[in-house]
Motif scaffolding. Structure first.
Motif, PDB file in Angstrom:
ATOM      1  N   PHE A   1      22.708  20.153  42.152  1.00 30.21           N
ATOM      2  CA  PHE A   1      22.784  18.734  41.796  1.00 30.21           C
ATOM      3  C   PHE A   1      22.336  17.807  42.927  1.00 30.21           C
ATOM      4  O   PHE A   1      22.581  16.613  42.886  1.00 30.21           O
ATOM      5  CB  PHE A   1      24.217  18.377  41.385  1.00 30.21           C
ATOM      6  N   SER A   2      21.710  18.376  43.946  1.00 32.77           N
ATOM      7  CA  SER A   2      21.317  17.566  45.100  1.00 32.77           C
ATOM      8  C   SER A   2      19.919  16.983  44.964  1.00 32.77           C
ATOM      9  O   SER A   2      19.479  16.235  45.820  1.00 32.77           O
ATOM     10  CB  SER A   2      21.367  18.434  46.366  1.00 32.77           C
TER      11      SER A   2
ATOM     12  N   SER B   1      26.653  15.055  39.550  1.00 34.22           N
ATOM     13  CA  SER B   1      26.066  14.836  40.879  1.00 34.22           C
ATOM     14  C   SER B   1      26.749  13.674  41.614  1.00 34.22           C
ATOM     15  O   SER B   1      26.659  13.578  42.835  1.00 34.22           O
ATOM     16  CB  SER B   1      24.564  14.571  40.764  1.00 34.22           C
TER      17      SER B   1
ATOM     18  N   THR C   1      24.300  15.112  47.301  1.00 38.75           N
ATOM     19  CA  THR C   1      23.403  14.286  46.497  1.00 38.75           C
ATOM     20  C   THR C   1      22.975  13.042  47.266  1.00 38.75           C
ATOM     21  O   THR C   1      21.792  12.684  47.305  1.00 38.75           O
ATOM     22  CB  THR C   1      24.104  13.848  45.197  1.00 38.75           C
TER      23      THR C   1
END
Length: 342
Positions: free
Chosen positions: A272-273, A289, A295
């Motif tokens: 989710f970065s 995220s 993130t």
């Protein structure tokens, strides 16, 4: 029989440590579940804005090849390109098609150009003599995929190693009895936490600085902005990982249990970065995220290193990372109640 005795001892040992046994089964399934959600997402649809002088038939062909097309003025399109709200802007210059790409993601650039070329090729009888002129708002056609992944990887490695080292080190302080001896002194909980954070922080700052320098100066990673801002973001990421690692170490009884937090806390942050395109994921999945510190670190590092932006664009990420670090530090103080009631 002697071998069987060892087997029985190992089995009993696992059943006594039910947490390890559960994580051995649950953690791989959890990571596979996340990978299934991430990699089985929707196909990416490039967002292309067109000027009003682009023929309607071209717009129809772009939409036919699954582009998200909308009409904008050049000034509005420029603002949306800078905010990454669209991937490209297409206009006609003296009858020739011209496209401006946002440019920071080579994968997205490729998707946009393929869509436009397919649309123009289908109109070949009308556009045979036209050449697509391409310009880049950020980056260039020579930009490598590693230039796009690089800022995320810098943030990830800083976060991962600081989290692991801080967690294990703080755990050893506790299991070795050092923490208990400190708790027996007049020191208050926040003074102990602050001391550990500053002490570990000096080394993590050095580590984060060296990683950033190595990536930019030795690996020649793309660097359009200020290196000072890169150091600031890596420092904040290191502080966040440091405070999170020391916090979670309070819930581990040995190094093995500390390592078990990696697939649950660190691995999901990779997905989710921004290393993978979030636009292809389901909306509810994308919302996860928001609670991932990496993130914000990855987003700020991309803004600095690829787009060359300054404080205004990274201020939100800086404040959020600072907020995470302070929150985890406060929770560390609360967690020490487990060992001493004041």
């Amino acid at each position: 029989m002697r071998v069987w005795a060892i087997v029985v001892r190992i089995i009993r040992q696992f059943f006594r440590d039910k947490r390890t046994l559960a994580l051995m089964i649950v953690a791989p399934m959890f990571v596979l579940f996340l990978m299934n959600l991430v990699f089985n997402g929707e196909e990416y649809k490039p967002a292309i804005a067109v000027n009003k002088n682009v023929p309607e038939i071209v717009v129809e062909k772009l939409a036919k090849y699954d582009a998200d097309v909308k009409e904008l003025t050049k000034a509005t399109a420029r603002k949306q390109l800078e905010k990454q709200q669209i991937d490209a802007f297409m206009e006609m210059d003296e009858g020739a098609p011209e496209i401006t790409l946002e440019g920071s993601d080579p994968t997205v650039n490729k998707a946009v150009l393929m869509t436009v070329q397919k649309a123009l090729q289908e109109l070949a009888p009308q556009t045979r003599s036209l050449q697509l002129k391409t310009t880049y708002l950020h980056g260039s056609e020579d930009m490598e995929l590693f230039d796009n992944f690089g800022p995320v990887l810098i943030g990830f490695f800083v976060f991962f190693f600081v989290f692991l080292i801080a967690g294990v080190s703080f755990l050893r302080e506790r299991t070795g009895g050092t923490l208990e001896r400190l708790l027996a002194t007049p020191l208050r909980r926040f003074e102990i936490v602050a001391g550990y954070i500053i002490g570990f922080g000096l080394f993590t700052t050095l580590q984060a600085s060296l990683i950033a320098w190595f990536a930019v100066d030795i690996l020649d990673m793309m660097m359009e902005g200020s290196f000072v801002y890169v150091l600031l973001i890596t420092f904040l990421l290191a502080m966040t990982a440091l405070t999170l690692g020391t916090l979670l170490s309070a819930f581990a009884n040995n190094e093995l249990q500390m390592m078990q937090f990696i697939p649950l806390v660190v691995v999901p942050q990779i997905f989710f970065s921004g290393l993978f395109n979030l636009d292809t994921m389901a909306e509810w999945l994308r919302s996860l995220s928001v609670v991932m510190p990496l993130t914000y670190g990855a987003d700020a590092l991309r803004e600095i290193m690829i787009r060359g932006t300054g404080w205004n664009e990274i201020a939100k990420d800086v404040y959020v990372l600072l907020g995470f670090a302070v929150l985890f530090m406060i929770l560390n103080v609360v967690a020490l109640k487990k060992y001493r009631k004041l």
